[in-house]
Enzyme design. Structure first.
Site: not given
Ligand code: BGC
Length: 539
Positions: A82, A128, A175, A314, A316, A380
């Site tokens: 990607r 992006h 995002e 995405n 985290y 992501e």
């Molecule tokens: C973004 C990336 C970023 C990653 C880590 C995501 O929100 O799409 O560009 O590097 O988070 O912060």
């Protein structure tokens, strides 16, 4: 249910996996090959805007080293990659009447061919975060709906025309929450507008982010309309949007904190997902913002509603949510990683906003599938090891906390697919390389590959080896897919009925969701059966 020890406890044979990057974070060569400036060029060069004072002029030099990057992807055995296109490399001034830069087209065209020659599927993001500077100068970019929708749609059309014969997976926007809030609310990302006059001389954080979000949704939707009407039949690809969104878990089982978690999800995810998949902004946002939230015309809504072929996710981390505070961008909830008993949710990453909590990944997949009822592509997911940048190379390569993170999410991923019946079709780790981490400059490293910025040499970290091995071992091979004698069953849609509209984690002891209904704690038997059939048939 398929036992964990069974050879069938695997992802379907057509499951897509790989790593992700974005143009401004890796390409460098900002004034080469006819590229026009993006809003990040000067912003990142402005003192005080990045943590280490460094900019995107070189990044990981991938504009020059793309063959090397492809070799790296090959060495990891990925199925897909990607990456994003730089709008101002393709149309330097950005606008619908501005010329196309053939050198930029050739760069991406060669790159796409290079991937395909190695059997790697290109997964392409159109936007992006690197808006052409000329469009910001001309009419304030995303703040001008009428102009930007037309300019973005024309840019998208150029990409479909020039690359769509070979690209079958398109993401319109990366995002939108970050574009709107970080760029026009908090002012920490380009173009850096904010009501905070210490940060910016221009901007209004109470109105601009909502206007920008609206323009982003419409630009996405009109580009999808163009694709579906003019290209899809011939090119046969898929197109959708990708949203950030971390799992929101109530801080405790008090009704106000359960409700707060849902409010957090409404703003983090529902702001964009609800119009696109369900046809309207969340009720909570309308109530919170009144007429500061722009309204869609009937005609616009027809284009927006149903404008994504899949859910692009995405994610985290997970936030513990407490009611209170006045941060509208978090739905007036407060986030913490500290549980009521004082313990931490998980391992702390280098950046303050990220801790490792794999159960949240599984809960989010379930929530999204139940609410939006479309296949999910995880576009992501990743982790930045604390103080990795200060470590000697050898130590940084043994990135155990990142390995631990991926061990957790991959287990959550397979459990969600096989046990919960969630239809997940792709997973991309962020990021193929350490790279320009926006306002963090280069001090925060998200790569599964270490980049020595002095030499630009790339070194695989242990996490890259872990992830590559894991996917190779956990995807059914064609031989493992049992032959079928009966008709192929249709792909199951969301079958698991859980806390549809609340923010309650499955593993929590609470029994009431935000809507006051009892949260179903066990998987429905149908989900197990369909998950089983689905896996068995390799669908
Ligand atoms: C973004 C990336 C970023 C990653 C880590 C995501 O929100 O799409 O560009 O590097 O988070 O912060």
């Amino acid at each position: 249910m398929i036992a964990k020890s069974s050879p069938q406890y695997k992802l379907p044979s057509d499951f897509i996996w790989g790593f992700a990057t974005a143009s401004f974070q890796i390409e460098g060569s900002t004034d080469v090959g006819g590229r026009g400036k993006s809003i990040w060029d000067d912003f990142s060069r402005t003192p005080g805007k990045t943590m280490d004072g460094r900019n995107g002029d070189v990044a990981t030099d991938s504009y020059n080293r793309w063959r090397e990057d492809i070799d790296l992807l090959v060495s990891y055995g990925v199925k897909s990659y990607r990456f994003s296109l730089s709008w101002s490399r393709i149309i330097p001034l950005g606008g619908r009447d501005d010329p196309v830069n053939e050198e930029g087209i050739k760069f991406y065209s060669d790159f796409i061919d290079g991937l395909l020659e190695k059997g790697i599927t290109p997964f392409v993001t159109l936007y992006h975060w690197d808006l052409p500077q000329a469009l910001h100068d001309r009419y304030l970019g995303w703040l001008n709906k009428d102009e930007i929708v037309q300019d973005y749609t024309r840019y998208a059309r150029v990409c479909f025309e020039r690359f769509g014969d070979r690209v079958k997976h398109w993401l319109t926007m990366n995002e939108p929450w970050c574009i709107s809030v970080l760029g026009y609310g908090r002012g920490v990302f380009a173009p850096g507008r904010s009501s905070d006059r210490m940060r910016s001389t221009e901007g209004d954080s109470s109105t601009e982010p909502w206007i920008v979000g609206h323009s982003v949704i419409l630009s996405h939707a009109y580009a999808v309309k163009a694709y579906r009407e003019e290209f899809k039949e011939k090119q046969g690809g898929q197109i959708g949007i990708t949203l950030n969104g971390d799992w929101a878990m109530p801080y405790d089982d008090s009704p106000e904190n359960i409700e707060a978690a849902q409010h957090a999800l409404d703003v983090a995810i529902g702001w964009f997902a609800d119009p696109v998949y369900l046809g309207s902004y969340p009720a909570y946002m309308k109530e919170m913002l009144g007429d500061r939230l722009p309204a869609f015309t009937d005609e616009e809504l027809k284009v927006v509603s149903g404008s994504s072929d899949f859910y692009g996710m995405n994610t985290y981390t997970t936030n513990l949510c407490k009611a209170g505070g006045d941060d509208e961008f978090q739905g007036k909830t407060e986030y913490t990683f500290t549980r009521p008993d004082g313990t931490q949710l998980g391992t702390q990453a280098h950046c303050a906003w990220l801790q490792d909590y794999p159960q949240g990944f599984r809960d989010l997949l379930n929530y999204l599938y139940n609410r939006y009822k479309l296949p999910i592509y995880v576009t992501e997911n990743g982790f930045a090891v604390k103080d990795e940048n200060a470590m000697p190379l050898e130590q940084a390569l043994h990135d155990e906390p990142r390995v631990q993170y991926y061990r957790g999410v991959t287990q959550s991923l397979i459990s969600a697919v096989v046990e919960d019946g969630v239809d997940v079709r792709a997973y991309f780790g962020w990021s193929l390389l350490d790279n320009f981490e926006w306002a963090d400059g280069y001090v925060t490293r998200f790569g599964l590959t270490y980049v020595d910025y002095e030499t630009q040499k790339r070194y695989p970290k242990d996490s890259a080896k872990f992830v590559s091995k894991w996917f190779k071992e956990h995807i059914l091979s064609e031989e493992e897919v049992p032959p079928t004698t009966t008709e192929v069953a249709p792909k199951p849609v969301a079958v698991k009925k859980t806390a549809q509209t609340n923010g309650v984690s499955k593993r929590q002891s609470v029994s009431k969701g935000a809507n006051g209904k009892t949260v179903q704690k066990k998987k429905s038997p149908i989900a197990r059966v369909t998950a089983y059939i689905s896996t068995f048939l390799g669908l």
